[in-house]
Scaffold this motif. Structure first.
Motif, PDB file in Angstrom:
ATOM      1  N   VAL A  25     -11.979  18.061   6.166  1.00 11.23           N
ATOM      2  CA  VAL A  25     -12.612  16.648   5.709  1.00 11.23           C
ATOM      3  C   VAL A  25     -12.557  15.636   7.037  1.00 11.23           C
ATOM      4  N   ARG A  26     -13.693  14.986   7.483  1.00  9.85           N
ATOM      5  CA  ARG A  26     -13.833  14.068   8.302  1.00  9.85           C
ATOM      6  C   ARG A  26     -14.423  12.698   7.835  1.00  9.85           C
ATOM      7  N   LEU A  40      -5.210  10.864   8.972  1.00  7.18           N
ATOM      8  CA  LEU A  40      -5.568   9.593   9.053  1.00  7.18           C
ATOM      9  C   LEU A  40      -5.460   8.944  10.577  1.00  7.18           C
ATOM     10  N   VAL A  41      -6.416   8.782  11.224  1.00  2.85           N
ATOM     11  CA  VAL A  41      -6.355   8.450  12.602  1.00  2.85           C
ATOM     12  C   VAL A  41      -6.488   7.195  13.079  1.00  2.85           C
ATOM     13  N   SER A  42      -7.105   6.107  11.985  1.00  3.64           N
ATOM     14  CA  SER A  42      -7.292   4.617  12.289  1.00  3.64           C
ATOM     15  C   SER A  42      -7.110   4.003  10.884  1.00  3.64           C
ATOM     16  N   TYR A  43      -6.450   2.883  11.003  1.00  4.83           N
ATOM     17  CA  TYR A  43      -6.398   1.886   9.913  1.00  4.83           C
ATOM     18  C   TYR A  43      -7.566   1.094  10.085  1.00  4.83           C
ATOM     19  N   SER A  94       0.816  -1.098  -0.120  1.00  5.41           N
ATOM     20  CA  SER A  94       0.039   0.122   0.063  1.00  5.41           C
ATOM     21  C   SER A  94       0.759   1.211  -0.085  1.00  5.41           C
ATOM     22  N   PHE A  95       0.443   2.326  -0.679  1.00  2.00           N
ATOM     23  CA  PHE A  95       1.181   3.511  -0.739  1.00  2.00           C
ATOM     24  C   PHE A  95       0.819   4.496   0.433  1.00  2.00           C
ATOM     25  N   LEU A  96       0.005   3.727   1.374  1.00  2.00           N
ATOM     26  CA  LEU A  96      -0.232   4.561   2.706  1.00  2.00           C
ATOM     27  C   LEU A  96       0.103   3.717   3.852  1.00  2.00           C
ATOM     28  N   CYS A  97       1.396   2.786   3.455  1.00  5.69           N
ATOM     29  CA  CYS A  97       1.946   2.455   4.620  1.00  5.69           C
ATOM     30  C   CYS A  97       2.528   3.241   5.612  1.00  5.69           C
ATOM     31  N   ASP A  98       2.549   2.944   6.971  1.00  6.97           N
ATOM     32  CA  ASP A  98       3.145   4.005   7.949  1.00  6.97           C
ATOM     33  C   ASP A  98       2.525   5.627   7.922  1.00  6.97           C
ATOM     34  N   SER A  99       1.277   5.481   7.362  1.00  3.64           N
ATOM     35  CA  SER A  99       0.696   6.899   7.271  1.00  3.64           C
ATOM     36  C   SER A  99      -0.019   7.237   8.427  1.00  3.64           C
ATOM     37  N   LEU A 100      -0.194   6.576   9.435  1.00  6.32           N
ATOM     38  CA  LEU A 100      -0.919   6.787  10.424  1.00  6.32           C
ATOM     39  C   LEU A 100      -0.897   8.036  11.192  1.00  6.32           C
ATOM     40  N   GLY A 101      -1.703   9.096  10.988  1.00  5.61           N
ATOM     41  CA  GLY A 101      -1.370  10.440  11.824  1.00  5.61           C
ATOM     42  C   GLY A 101      -0.868  11.365  10.989  1.00  5.61           C
ATOM     43  N   THR A 102      -0.841  11.290   9.556  1.00  6.16           N
ATOM     44  CA  THR A 102      -0.572  11.855   8.432  1.00  6.16           C
ATOM     45  C   THR A 102      -1.791  12.727   8.115  1.00  6.16           C
TER      46      THR A 102
END
Length: 452
Positions: free
Chosen positions: A291-292, A326-329, A276-284
């Motif tokens: 947007v929510r 991003l606050v949750s996987y 995934s291109f969003l690996c290690d993106s938590l908090g980013t």
């Protein structure tokens, strides 16, 4: 439906307690045969689908399914088997097969049930079961009504690909060796039609549909037919445009699919595989700050409503994206362990996702766009979850001075999903239809529209 099938619906609703007992019996059989832990899902369903084309009855399909699937664990070895046979001998054989598989697989330290402390302890009534004992003749009449309304809208509606009425009722129970057993029943009904419009420049096809858990909340067949016809007529004269980089709006019918690409990139399976291109993106921060995105699993009558996920873990309302971050996987028990994190209650996917909107209607959003493309249909599977690259065949409408100028076809819209999410200019408040992912028309500040 016949009276016999109507009685089957009543029997189905009354079978929930029996399904729970069946789960407990299968779990006991797994324990007896030597499983150190096990989880079982048992389901039963009934359905009817009737299709009419050009005023003639084309197909009538009754479905009646039942079965169970079991996953057993021998330490950290896992085996899975399923069957549609509910006889005691079949249960014994299926459990035995699952155990044979488990004993021949490699150990996986992440394999096992979700933690007992995460099991759902409250199972609220979510008002998901609203059966429809519609007779075949009545279903056929409603489908005819829908198609007739579409064909009668305009003489340029020259053909039909058919109108369909479908209805389904299902009950499911899940349990595991922690002593957790949960169950629930649900319904889903729908009417749809697809028609073809023709003029001197060629033919165009479009469709419309309505769906709900509650029959009385469906749009009328006439309204569905007219909307399908209007959509097909609006596409007459469609043509490609010159390749350009312009703002692109994804209509509310297809915007949930774009959000779905984002969800696939933050799902545990893609993350622990580093795919995934969003690996290690938590908090980013991935979206604009306004947007929510919320998950609301306990919403009455929701298409994705559930008090527990596929692991028995309690679901709860939570933010996925907050202030653009991003606050949750989306994690199951297994993927959570692989990532060194706790389950988020998303084994099996999301449960009623809502994307915040900016309080504007579609006309105002298009006015804000000024010039660009409104996409109403996407083709192909051009999303690369590893890189985020996005490229799909598209059709829709060209926008000039904030208004529809002409229909568009044979183009491709392309960009990178990270840039697209960060470039969301506005979200319209036009998402009014029931859906598991609830999102209005999305306006993205710039994408490549490749045509002539």
């Amino acid at each position: 439906m016949t009276q016999d099938v109507a009685e089957q619906i009543d029997d189905l609703r009354g079978s929930e307690a029996g399904l729970r007992r069946e789960v407990q019996e299968i779990l006991e059989e797994a324990r007896r045969q030597g499983a150190t832990a096990a989880e079982v899902g048992v389901s039963r369903s009934l359905g009817l689908t009737v299709t009419v084309r050009r005023g003639e009855l084309e197909t009538v399909e009754f479905t009646r399914d039942q079965g169970f699937g079991i996953t057993v664990y021998v330490g950290h070895r896992k085996g899975t088997a399923s069957t549609t046979d509910a006889r005691p001998s079949a249960v014994q054989d299926t459990v035995q097969k699952a155990l044979e598989i488990a004993r021949h697989t490699a150990e996986d330290p992440a394999a096992g049930l979700a933690d007992a402390s995460l099991m759902a302890t409250e199972l609220p009534e979510l008002d998901l079961f609203h059966p429809w004992s519609v007779e075949v003749a009545d279903a056929e009449a409603l489908a005819r009504e829908c198609e007739r309304a579409a064909l009668g809208t305009d003489r340029r509606i020259t053909n039909s690909e058919g109108a369909t009425l479908s209805t389904s009722q299902s009950c499911r129970a899940y349990g595991n060796s922690h002593g957790f057993v949960g169950s629930g029943c649900g319904t889903r009904h729908g009417v749809s039609v697809s028609v073809i419009a023709s003029d001197a420049q060629g033919m165009q096809r479009d469709y419309w549909y309505t769906s709900s858990r509650v029959p009385a909340e469906l749009e009328s067949p006439e309204a569905v037919g007219r909307r399908a016809a209007e959509r097909a007529l609006a596409r007459l004269g469609a043509r490609p445009v010159d390749t350009n980089r312009v703002p692109v709006a994804f209509a509310t019918e297809i915007a949930p699919g774009l959000i779905g690409s984002f969800l696939s990139a933050i799902s545990g399976g893609a993350l622990y595989r580093r795919a995934s291109f969003l690996c290690d993106s938590l908090g980013t921060r991935l979206f604009p700050e306004r947007v929510r995105i919320d998950e609301r699993p306990l919403e009455p009558r929701g298409f994705g409503s559930a008090a527990f996920d596929g692991d028995g873990v309690a679901t709860r309302p939570k933010a996925i994206v907050e202030a653009g971050r991003l606050v949750s996987y989306l994690l199951s028990a297994y993927s959570g362990r692989r990532l060194g994190m706790a389950s988020t209650g998303n084994a099996g996917g999301v449960h009623n996702l809502y994307v915040s909107d900016d309080g504007m209607d579609l006309d105002r959003l298009l006015g804000h766009m000024g010039r660009g493309m409104l996409v109403t249909e996407l083709m192909g599977q051009g999303f690369n979850a590893v890189t985020g690259d996005y490229s799909r065949g598209a059709a829709g409408f060209w926008i000039e001075d904030g208004a529809i100028a002409f229909p568009v076809q044979e183009v491709t819209v392309a960009g990178n999903l990270r840039d697209m999410l960060g470039g969301i200019v506005a979200v319209a408040a036009d998402a009014t239809r029931p859906a598991n992912v609830h999102c209005g028309t999305l306006l993205i500040e710039g994408m490549t529209v490749a045509g002539k």
